[in-house]
Design an enzyme around this catalytic site. Structure first.
Site: not given
Ligand code: GRF
Length: 204
Positions: A13-15, A91, A94, A108, A110
């Site tokens: 969940g870093t994003n 992952m 959906l 999404n 990528h």
């Molecule tokens: C990211 O690299 C995203 O592009 C891919 O999965 C990863 C998720 O990372 N789809 P995080 O869970 O947000 O750290």
């Protein structure tokens, strides 16, 4: 207008964190209404909790079909009055159940320049192929993995002294800037889908 986000995750969940940080710093006019994970140990659920955001774990194994599992996701998103669905390292594919209800409102991210290196290991695949430039793509989600109209892309150059680890770090750093930026465009109502193209209106 403050947009209400439902964030789907499977992992660290870093994003998600980058989105929360952009909201908390006042850069992004949005609210994360709910975080949904298909893994109960996902670090992103803990991040949500630390910021007072509801986190919901949905175990696919508890549903007899993908259809029923996706209906449950859709119903939770609706219950939280979500406007936009943000996949951030979710992952699984959906289902239509969500995509149809949230038509053109599912995003999404990528970690490669689509349509190159689609799939679950975009960074490693680009590295193994030996490309000199890869990057990050944010796109609308569709029924197929990594396929919908592209909103934003940012290139990352692979330097001679890069390693897979340093490349991963570069890609993630770009992701953490690009996803909030795209959400700012959405909050400002600046995106329009025209066929496969996404038009971005100039900043008013
Ligand atoms: C990211 O690299 C995203 O592009 C891919 O999965 C990863 C998720 O990372 N789809 P995080 O869970 O947000 O750290």
């Amino acid at each position: 207008m403050t947009i209400r986000l439902g964030v789907l995750i499977s992992g660290s969940g870093t994003n998600l964190q980058a989105i929360i940080d952009a909201i908390e710093s006042g850069d992004l006019n949005a609210e994360v209404s709910v975080v949904i994970s298909n893994h109960d140990s996902a670090g992103g659920l803990k991040r949500a909790g630390r910021h007072g955001i509801d986190g919901v774990y949905i175990d696919r194994g508890n549903f007899e079909s993908a259809h029923k599992y996706n209906i449950e996701i859709r119903d939770i998103l609706r219950r939280y009055d979500v406007d936009w669905v943000v996949m951030a390292g979710y992952m699984r594919l959906l289902g239509r159940e969500v995509l149809d209800f949230y038509r053109n409102r599912v995003l999404n991210i990528h970690p490669a320049l689509l349509p190159s290196f689609a799939g679950a290991s975009g960074i490693h695949d680009a590295w193994d192929y030996g490309v000199k430039v890869t990057g990050v793509t944010v796109h609308f989600a569709s029924e197929d993995f990594d396929e919908g109209p592209i909103i934003a892309q940012q290139a990352v150059t692979i330097a001679e002294d890069d390693t897979i680890e340093s490349l991963e770090a570069k890609i993630h750093a770009i992701e953490h800037q690009l996803y909030p930026k795209v959400l700012m465009l959405i909050a400002d109502g600046r995106l329009e889908i025209v066929g496969r193209k996404v038009m971005i209106a100039p900043d008013a």
